[in-house]
Design an enzyme around this catalytic site. Sequence first.
Site, PDB file in Angstrom:
ATOM      1  N   GLY A 191      43.704  38.053  33.805  1.00 27.84           N
ATOM      2  CA  GLY A 191      44.447  38.692  32.742  1.00 27.84           C
ATOM      3  C   GLY A 191      44.083  40.133  32.439  1.00 27.84           C
ATOM      4  N   ASP A 192      42.937  40.613  32.936  1.00 30.06           N
ATOM      5  CA  ASP A 192      42.556  42.013  32.705  1.00 30.06           C
ATOM      6  C   ASP A 192      41.739  42.488  33.901  1.00 30.06           C
ATOM      7  OD1 ASP A 192      42.349  44.434  31.447  1.00 30.06           O
ATOM      8  OD2 ASP A 192      40.786  43.829  30.039  1.00 30.06           O
ATOM      9  N   LEU A 193      42.317  42.313  35.098  1.00 35.02           N
ATOM     10  CA  LEU A 193      41.561  42.442  36.338  1.00 35.02           C
ATOM     11  C   LEU A 193      41.594  43.868  36.871  1.00 35.02           C
ATOM     12  CD1 LEU A 193      39.863  40.703  38.236  1.00 35.02           C
ATOM     13  CD2 LEU A 193      41.912  40.325  39.607  1.00 35.02           C
ATOM     14  N   TRP A 194      40.924  44.772  36.166  1.00 33.15           N
ATOM     15  CA  TRP A 194      40.729  46.105  36.725  1.00 33.15           C
ATOM     16  C   TRP A 194      39.296  46.200  37.222  1.00 33.15           C
ATOM     17  CZ3 TRP A 194      38.813  50.765  33.809  1.00 33.15           C
ATOM     18  CH2 TRP A 194      38.096  50.411  32.666  1.00 33.15           C
ATOM     19  N   ASN A 197      35.951  45.300  35.449  1.00 31.20           N
ATOM     20  CA  ASN A 197      35.672  43.906  35.115  1.00 31.20           C
ATOM     21  C   ASN A 197      35.267  43.095  36.339  1.00 31.20           C
ATOM     22  OD1 ASN A 197      36.117  44.296  32.432  1.00 31.20           O
ATOM     23  ND2 ASN A 197      38.233  43.580  32.460  1.00 31.20           N
TER      24      ASN A 197
END
Length: 287
Positions: A191-194, A197
Site C-alpha cells: 500500500g505504500d511501496l516506495w 519503505n
Amino acid sequence: MTVELLLARLRAAGFEAESVRAAPGGVVALAGMATLRDGSRVFAKTLRSAGSDLFEIEAAGLRALRELGGVTTPEVLAVTPDLLVLEPLPPRREDDERFWEELALALAGLHAATAGERFGWHRDGWLGRLRQDNTWDDDGHAWFARRRILRWLTEPLVAAALDREDRAALERLCAALPDLLPPAPPVLTHGDLWRENILCGPTGAPALIDPAVSYSFAEADLSMLWCSPRPPAAQRFFEVYAAPAPLPSGWQERMPLYHLRELLSSIAHDDNARECAEAVREIVAPF
C-alpha cells in the site's frame, strides 16, 4: 518533538535505553535508533500525544504481510498508543541487482498467495497523517475510485490545488475505470511501496516497513515503484515480477492511473504539492 521524548517513552515501556539517534525523514512520528544498556539496539517511533491507533494498525499490517504473504518484515517488540518498537534492520542493498530481483519475487509471491474475494480491509488504516478508508466492496473499480482517488478531493489542500475542471476530469476518469483497468482479483498489498519503505532483513533478504495494507489491485503496489525514482540496479524488477505470471498487456500505461492515489495524498500532506498537482492534471488531461 525531541529524542528525549522518545527516550523517556522507551524507558517507561521497560526498555533500558541509554541514547537515541534520530532517524531522518518522517512526517508523522519521531523515529530513531536506540542503544540499550546491554549494547543492543532497537528502532522506535513515538507520537506527540497518545490516543491514536496508528502504531497498532502498522504492527498489524507488518504481521499480515509476514503471516499471510510470506514477506520479511521487522519483528514487533512492543506497541502502545504512543510507541512502536521494532527490531533494527540494515539499509537496502541499493546497487545490488540480485536484491531487487529478490524483492520482485517476494512481491509476486505476496500477491499470488493472498487473492481474496473483496477489496478493502477489516479496519481503516493510515497513509501518512491521514486516514485510509478501507471499507469493503465487491466492485474493485468502484472501490478504487471511491476509496483511493475521490476520497482525497475533500481534503483542504487538494481542494485548493485542483480547480473545478480538474476535479470533474478526475470524476470522469473514475467513471471510466472499468474500461481502463482490466478485471483482477483483490490481493493483499503493502500500500505504500516506495523505495524508502524497503530495507534488508536479518539474512540480507528484502524487508518491508511502514505498510498501509489492504486488499487491492496488485498493480497498485507496482505503480509506487514504477512512478518513483529507482536505482539502475532495479531495471529488471518488473521483468522478474512478471516471470511467474505475466502482467496483462498495457500495464505500463496503467501505472500513472494507479499512482493518482499517491499524488493526491502528497498534495493533501503538502509534500511537493505543486509538482504533484501538475502531474495529476497531466494524467487526467484526456478526460
